[in-house]
Scaffold this motif. Sequence first.
Motif, mmCIF file in Angstrom:
data_model
loop_
_atom_site.group_PDB
_atom_site.id
_atom_site.type_symbol
_atom_site.label_atom_id
_atom_site.label_comp_id
_atom_site.label_asym_id
_atom_site.label_seq_id
_atom_site.Cartn_x
_atom_site.Cartn_y
_atom_site.Cartn_z
ATOM 1 N N ARG A 27 0.831 -1.213 0.000
ATOM 2 C CA ARG A 27 0.000 0.000 0.000
ATOM 3 C C ARG A 27 0.863 1.260 0.000
ATOM 4 N NH1 ARG A 27 -2.232 1.203 5.634
ATOM 5 N NH2 ARG A 27 -0.042 1.770 5.806
ATOM 6 N N ASP A 28 1.814 1.308 0.904
ATOM 7 C CA ASP A 28 2.646 2.506 1.039
ATOM 8 C C ASP A 28 3.491 2.749 -0.203
ATOM 9 O OD1 ASP A 28 1.539 2.799 3.541
ATOM 10 O OD2 ASP A 28 3.355 2.196 4.631
ATOM 11 N N TYR A 29 4.035 1.678 -0.769
ATOM 12 C CA TYR A 29 4.868 1.831 -1.959
ATOM 13 C C TYR A 29 4.045 2.406 -3.114
ATOM 14 C CZ TYR A 29 8.563 0.972 -5.325
ATOM 15 O OH TYR A 29 9.542 1.139 -6.280
ATOM 16 N N LEU A 30 2.860 1.856 -3.340
ATOM 17 C CA LEU A 30 2.038 2.358 -4.448
ATOM 18 C C LEU A 30 1.569 3.789 -4.194
ATOM 19 C CD1 LEU A 30 -0.083 -0.672 -5.674
ATOM 20 C CD2 LEU A 30 2.038 0.238 -6.592
ATOM 21 N N ASN A 31 1.245 4.110 -2.960
ATOM 22 C CA ASN A 31 0.825 5.480 -2.667
ATOM 23 C C ASN A 31 1.962 6.484 -2.852
ATOM 24 O OD1 ASN A 31 -1.980 5.502 -2.193
ATOM 25 N ND2 ASN A 31 -1.682 4.587 -0.182
ATOM 26 N N ASN A 32 3.201 6.018 -2.800
ATOM 27 C CA ASN A 32 4.363 6.907 -2.947
ATOM 28 C C ASN A 32 5.019 6.861 -4.319
ATOM 29 O OD1 ASN A 32 4.337 8.014 -0.305
ATOM 30 N ND2 ASN A 32 5.152 6.090 0.469
ATOM 31 N N HIS A 33 4.510 6.016 -5.226
ATOM 32 C CA HIS A 33 5.108 5.864 -6.558
ATOM 33 C C HIS A 33 4.008 5.854 -7.620
ATOM 34 C CE1 HIS A 33 8.228 4.342 -3.854
ATOM 35 N NE2 HIS A 33 9.079 4.782 -4.766
ATOM 36 N N GLU A 34 3.770 7.003 -8.211
ATOM 37 C CA GLU A 34 2.654 7.164 -9.151
ATOM 38 C C GLU A 34 2.749 6.235 -10.364
ATOM 39 O OE1 GLU A 34 0.343 10.640 -11.693
ATOM 40 O OE2 GLU A 34 1.997 11.199 -10.359
ATOM 41 N N GLU A 35 3.938 6.097 -10.950
ATOM 42 C CA GLU A 35 4.085 5.228 -12.129
ATOM 43 C C GLU A 35 3.731 3.783 -11.788
ATOM 44 O OE1 GLU A 35 7.755 5.431 -14.334
ATOM 45 O OE2 GLU A 35 7.698 7.622 -14.333
ATOM 46 N N ALA B 94 9.746 -2.516 -2.591
ATOM 47 C CA ALA B 94 9.558 -1.824 -1.314
ATOM 48 C C ALA B 94 10.658 -2.218 -0.327
ATOM 49 C CB ALA B 94 8.178 -2.135 -0.736
ATOM 50 N N TYR B 95 10.981 -3.521 -0.259
ATOM 51 C CA TYR B 95 12.073 -3.970 0.602
ATOM 52 C C TYR B 95 13.392 -3.306 0.188
ATOM 53 C CZ TYR B 95 9.880 -7.766 3.303
ATOM 54 O OH TYR B 95 9.113 -8.495 4.186
#
Length: 182
Positions: A127-135, A173-174
């Motif tokens: 969730r956090d990774y996608l919310n912080n990476h628009e592409e 993300a890791y």
Amino acid sequence: MKNIGLKKGYLELMDYQEDYTEIYNTEKEELLKIYKDKISSIEHVGSTSIKDIKSKPIIDILIQTDDLEDFKRYTEEKVEGEIYTVKKEPTMGGDYLIRKEEDGKVKAFIHVYKTGDRNGITSIMFRDYLNNHEEEREQYEKLKLELYEKYKEDRQKYTYGKDEYIKEVIQKAYQEIENKEE
């Protein structure tokens, strides 16, 4: 819970709704009242927690508990009934899954893990990774739409079709976390 819910087994993707967070917060408060001290953390996860992407109109909630067996016992003795039902068959993520159903529709999936379980942690990371990476978010939505067109009559294949991509994003993300620690 307006604007939310699907008949069990159905698949539909809808545009992101600004009230998903509000709906989650209402559910969170209800679950905290029901389970009190049995919850060590509670999070909004799944596609409705990712800004501006299409999703099934079902709120995914992640609960972590220090004593999973006690949580299960309490749920089956005190909570399970007309609104909350436990999924008896094994789940893809190995979680203890509770469905919230109202008016003939599944409104929320409550995924319960023992505190610190890798699957619970990676749900938050995704969730956090996608919310912080628009592409990456756009790529995920594109995959979801392709799978929806291909498997709109088979929800299980739709879900399994996302699995490899989700694993790749979790690895990114890791890696991002490791790079920040160096």
